[in-house]
Design a protein around this motif. Structure first.
Motif, PDB file in Angstrom:
ATOM      1  N   UNK A  38      17.203 -13.865  26.919  1.00 40.23           N
ATOM      2  CA  UNK A  38      17.706 -15.091  26.952  1.00 40.23           C
ATOM      3  C   UNK A  38      18.015 -15.440  28.371  1.00 40.23           C
ATOM      4  N   UNK A  39      17.038 -15.785  29.318  1.00 39.62           N
ATOM      5  CA  UNK A  39      17.270 -15.968  30.663  1.00 39.62           C
ATOM      6  C   UNK A  39      16.768 -17.382  31.178  1.00 39.62           C
ATOM      7  N   UNK A  40      17.496 -18.069  31.487  1.00 39.04           N
ATOM      8  CA  UNK A  40      17.330 -19.715  31.829  1.00 39.04           C
ATOM      9  C   UNK A  40      17.775 -19.995  33.277  1.00 39.04           C
ATOM     10  N   UNK A  41      17.192 -20.943  33.723  1.00 41.64           N
ATOM     11  CA  UNK A  41      17.522 -21.195  35.238  1.00 41.64           C
ATOM     12  C   UNK A  41      17.445 -22.868  35.280  1.00 41.64           C
ATOM     13  N   UNK A  42      18.651 -23.433  35.890  1.00 43.71           N
ATOM     14  CA  UNK A  42      18.522 -24.912  36.121  1.00 43.71           C
ATOM     15  C   UNK A  42      19.279 -25.341  37.088  1.00 43.71           C
ATOM     16  N   UNK A  43      19.014 -26.618  37.695  1.00 44.97           N
ATOM     17  CA  UNK A  43      19.835 -27.152  38.852  1.00 44.97           C
ATOM     18  C   UNK A  43      20.435 -28.234  38.527  1.00 44.97           C
ATOM     19  N   UNK A  94      22.762 -24.482  41.804  1.00 40.89           N
ATOM     20  CA  UNK A  94      21.727 -23.618  40.674  1.00 40.89           C
ATOM     21  C   UNK A  94      22.585 -22.611  40.027  1.00 40.89           C
ATOM     22  N   UNK A  95      22.095 -22.731  38.405  1.00 39.88           N
ATOM     23  CA  UNK A  95      22.693 -21.876  37.541  1.00 39.88           C
ATOM     24  C   UNK A  95      21.596 -21.004  36.984  1.00 39.88           C
ATOM     25  N   UNK A  96      22.332 -19.873  36.511  1.00 40.42           N
ATOM     26  CA  UNK A  96      21.365 -18.708  35.904  1.00 40.42           C
ATOM     27  C   UNK A  96      22.228 -18.438  34.720  1.00 40.42           C
ATOM     28  N   UNK A  97      21.685 -18.318  33.466  1.00 37.18           N
ATOM     29  CA  UNK A  97      22.044 -17.958  32.091  1.00 37.18           C
ATOM     30  C   UNK A  97      21.548 -16.704  31.783  1.00 37.18           C
ATOM     31  N   UNK A  98      21.953 -15.505  31.737  1.00 34.30           N
ATOM     32  CA  UNK A  98      21.476 -14.226  31.211  1.00 34.30           C
ATOM     33  C   UNK A  98      22.168 -13.837  30.269  1.00 34.30           C
ATOM     34  N   UNK A  99      21.695 -13.656  29.010  1.00 35.74           N
ATOM     35  CA  UNK A  99      22.359 -13.414  27.863  1.00 35.74           C
ATOM     36  C   UNK A  99      23.663 -14.176  27.626  1.00 35.74           C
ATOM     37  N   UNK A 100      24.875 -13.524  27.726  1.00 36.68           N
ATOM     38  CA  UNK A 100      26.009 -14.522  27.486  1.00 36.68           C
ATOM     39  C   UNK A 100      26.446 -14.742  29.011  1.00 36.68           C
ATOM     40  N   UNK A 140      26.877 -16.421  32.672  1.00 39.54           N
ATOM     41  CA  UNK A 140      26.511 -17.578  33.225  1.00 39.54           C
ATOM     42  C   UNK A 140      26.998 -17.513  35.038  1.00 39.54           C
ATOM     43  N   UNK A 141      26.219 -17.628  35.670  1.00 33.80           N
ATOM     44  CA  UNK A 141      26.567 -17.810  37.284  1.00 33.80           C
ATOM     45  C   UNK A 141      25.879 -18.843  37.906  1.00 33.80           C
ATOM     46  N   UNK A 142      26.633 -19.439  39.120  1.00 40.19           N
ATOM     47  CA  UNK A 142      26.224 -20.655  39.790  1.00 40.19           C
ATOM     48  C   UNK A 142      26.598 -20.481  41.049  1.00 40.19           C
ATOM     49  N   UNK A 143      25.945 -21.092  41.836  1.00 42.34           N
ATOM     50  CA  UNK A 143      26.074 -21.191  43.253  1.00 42.34           C
ATOM     51  C   UNK A 143      25.975 -22.484  43.939  1.00 42.34           C
ATOM     52  N   UNK A 144      26.485 -22.912  44.946  1.00 38.91           N
ATOM     53  CA  UNK A 144      26.309 -24.095  45.520  1.00 38.91           C
ATOM     54  C   UNK A 144      25.435 -24.034  46.465  1.00 38.91           C
ATOM     55  N   UNK A 145      24.147 -24.517  46.547  1.00 42.62           N
ATOM     56  CA  UNK A 145      23.114 -24.511  47.370  1.00 42.62           C
ATOM     57  C   UNK A 145      22.956 -25.387  48.660  1.00 42.62           C
ATOM     58  N   UNK A 146      22.670 -25.233  49.787  1.00 46.71           N
ATOM     59  CA  UNK A 146      22.304 -26.148  50.849  1.00 46.71           C
ATOM     60  C   UNK A 146      20.854 -25.614  51.326  1.00 46.71           C
ATOM     61  N   UNK A 147      19.901 -26.503  51.176  1.00 42.78           N
ATOM     62  CA  UNK A 147      18.765 -26.387  51.826  1.00 42.78           C
ATOM     63  C   UNK A 147      18.098 -27.213  52.753  1.00 42.78           C
ATOM     64  N   UNK A 148      17.392 -26.780  53.543  1.00 44.44           N
ATOM     65  CA  UNK A 148      16.561 -27.942  54.618  1.00 44.44           C
ATOM     66  C   UNK A 148      15.174 -27.767  54.333  1.00 44.44           C
ATOM     67  N   UNK A 149      14.643 -29.045  53.889  1.00 43.89           N
ATOM     68  CA  UNK A 149      13.202 -29.174  53.647  1.00 43.89           C
ATOM     69  C   UNK A 149      12.685 -30.044  54.660  1.00 43.89           C
ATOM     70  N   UNK A 150      11.302 -29.754  55.187  1.00 41.21           N
ATOM     71  CA  UNK A 150      10.701 -30.477  56.106  1.00 41.21           C
ATOM     72  C   UNK A 150       9.417 -30.819  55.610  1.00 41.21           C
ATOM     73  N   UNK A 151       8.572 -31.827  55.849  1.00 42.87           N
ATOM     74  CA  UNK A 151       7.457 -32.414  55.683  1.00 42.87           C
ATOM     75  C   UNK A 151       6.369 -31.538  55.968  1.00 42.87           C
ATOM     76  N   UNK A 152       5.553 -31.094  54.964  1.00 44.57           N
ATOM     77  CA  UNK A 152       4.323 -30.165  55.100  1.00 44.57           C
ATOM     78  C   UNK A 152       3.313 -30.611  56.016  1.00 44.57           C
ATOM     79  N   UNK A 153       3.087 -31.968  55.745  1.00 46.11           N
ATOM     80  CA  UNK A 153       1.953 -32.503  56.396  1.00 46.11           C
ATOM     81  C   UNK A 153       2.398 -33.790  57.188  1.00 46.11           C
ATOM     82  N   UNK A 154       1.393 -34.776  57.248  1.00 40.36           N
ATOM     83  CA  UNK A 154       1.891 -36.211  57.758  1.00 40.36           C
ATOM     84  C   UNK A 154       2.629 -36.902  56.681  1.00 40.36           C
TER      85      UNK A 154
END
Length: 446
Positions: free
Chosen positions: A371-376, A395-401, A403-417
């Motif tokens: 039982x392993x699930x990941x959701x945001x 970001x959450x992970x459930x593994x068996x019973x 549950x762990x979560x972390x606050x995530x900060x990401x920087x994304x840039x455009x891949x093309x034009x």
């Protein structure tokens, strides 16, 4: 639903609702108002797949310009308990305790205007005094279920009708205007007459209309008789999920059979909500969880939220061995990462993004058959330049019973034009939000 009788100063909007309203510059594209138990949450679905499908759809396509409202009979205590048991998203607005409490955001800031409205012709002390005259028939429910505008009892079934009638007359003589709800053959709730799921929604819609931000579309979702009030609000779309109780179906047959904006879904619970989004053409209704191969997927609504959902769904499938064990996938992830990009693990360890993705390769199938699930949750992006976004999410992970979560900060840039070319991951920084005691930090991959 009749006009609200309260005089509420909508011009002085409380801080909580101001935060929600200011998050969207314009009217919400879609506002979903959903009951929880047996509607959004399927207690017969041990894998929570329909709920996870909805979560992925919402965060990928709607979170950035729409509103999610949970409307539940649960008290705040029982609502928070459900959140610990099920992979639920954080709503923008929460209506609880049979429509007697409205709160905003993750901090659940109460709506003072709603409190002011419900205080009219209501006195909890008088209610307790009058109900104490029925010691044989009424038993107080747990203290957590006693709220400022709700007094809840267990009542003997054969005494319910007589007690309800006697209490109504007694409280009216004392100058109160109350609503007594008997349900489930045992529960008896006493509320202000103006309370209820439908009245709470009417109040919110009036507030948005006053602000000039009435949602473009509203979809209400329910399964039981106490959800009928939601379907009574004019101009909303409504879905009774497949597993709706007979009492709601009967109400529909008697009151809304000819209303084309209300449907009885063919799917259960959250899957029925997804079905209704498509039926009414309210927006995309293909959940990323229903996409077989992300490498081949062409999307009509590319945005940073979808990129985040797509990545972590792949991460879940990779560890569950639900995608092919192919280096093509790892190579594709590396191609979407800046070579000099940095990943900061919740422990504080820093690595190059590409090295972290390489490490993922050795974890293929390590959660297979488990039982392993990941959701945001709460995926919100801010444009920081013409071609880059700062994206924050949980970001959450459930593994068996566990549950762990972390606050995530990401920087994304455009891949093309253009945005249709996709995104490049530039930086990822994670900090623990919730974690199991004694959990090996190395088990947290990305």
């Amino acid at each position: 639903m009749g006009e609200m009788k309260a005089i509420v100063n909508f011009g002085n909007v409380p801080v909580g609702s101001r935060i929600i309203m200011d998050r969207l510059n314009t009217s919400a594209r879609l506002m979903i108002v959903s009951d929880l138990d047996h509607t959004m949450v399927d207690h017969h679905d041990s894998e929570n797949l329909s709920l996870l499908r909805f979560n992925a759809l919402w965060e990928a396509n709607y979170r950035h310009d729409s509103l999610l409202v949970f409307s539940t009979g649960r008290s705040p205590t029982l609502y928070k308990q459900l959140r610990k048991e099920k992979p639920m998203l954080t709503p923008d607005i929460t209506i609880m305790s049979v429509g007697t409490e409205i709160t905003y955001g993750n901090s659940m800031v109460p709506d003072d205007g709603w409190v002011e409205y419900l205080n009219q012709k209501w006195d909890k002390d008088i209610v307790r005094e009058e109900t104490s005259k029925f010691p044989e028939e009424l038993t107080l429910q747990a203290e957590t279920e006693q709220r400022a505008h709700k007094v809840s009892f267990y009542v003997k079934k054969d005494k319910a009708q007589a007690v309800t009638k006697a209490l109504s007359e007694a409280l009216e003589k004392r100058g109160l205007d109350v609503k007594i709800i008997y349900s489930g053959g045992i529960d008896l709730d006493i509320l202000p007459q103006g309370a209820g799921k439908g009245q709470a929604l009417a109040y919110l819609l009036k507030k948005f209309r006053t602000e000039g931000k009435l949602p473009v579309n509203t979809l209400v979702c329910g399964d039981s008789g106490n959800d009928a009030e939601l379907f009574s609000i004019p101009e909303v779309h409504g879905v009774m999920v497949k597993n709706a109780q007979e009492e709601l179906l009967q109400w529909h047959a008697e009151n809304a059979r000819d209303n084309p904006k209300i449907i009885h879904a063919k799917e259960r619970c959250a899957a029925g909500i997804i079905e209704a989004i498509g039926y009414f053409h309210l927006g995309p209704n293909l959940s990323p969880r229903d996409v077989g191969d992300f490498l081949e997927c062409k999307l009509e609504n590319v945005n940073p939220g979808h990129e985040v959902v797509k990545f972590y769904l792949f991460y879940e499938r990779w560890r569950r061995a639900e995608v092919a064990h192919s280096e093509v996938y790892i190579a594709s992830l590396k191609a979407n990462s800046l070579p000099s990009g940095v990943f900061v693990h919740p422990s504080g360890l820093e690595q190059q993004l590409t090295d972290r993705i390489s490490a993922l390769g050795s974890h293929y199938g390590d959660k297979q058959g488990q039982q392993f699930r990941v959701w945001v949750d709460r995926v919100l992006a801010s444009e920081i330049s013409s071609d880059a976004w700062l994206v924050k999410f949980n970001k959450w992970e459930l593994s068996g019973e566990e549950r762990q979560s972390c606050v995530t900060t990401a920087i994304l840039s455009l891949k093309g034009s253009s945005i249709s070319d996709g995104f490049t991951w530039v930086h990822v920084h994670q900090t623990w939000l919730e974690r199991s005691e004694g959990k090996d930090e190395s088990a947290w991959i990305v």
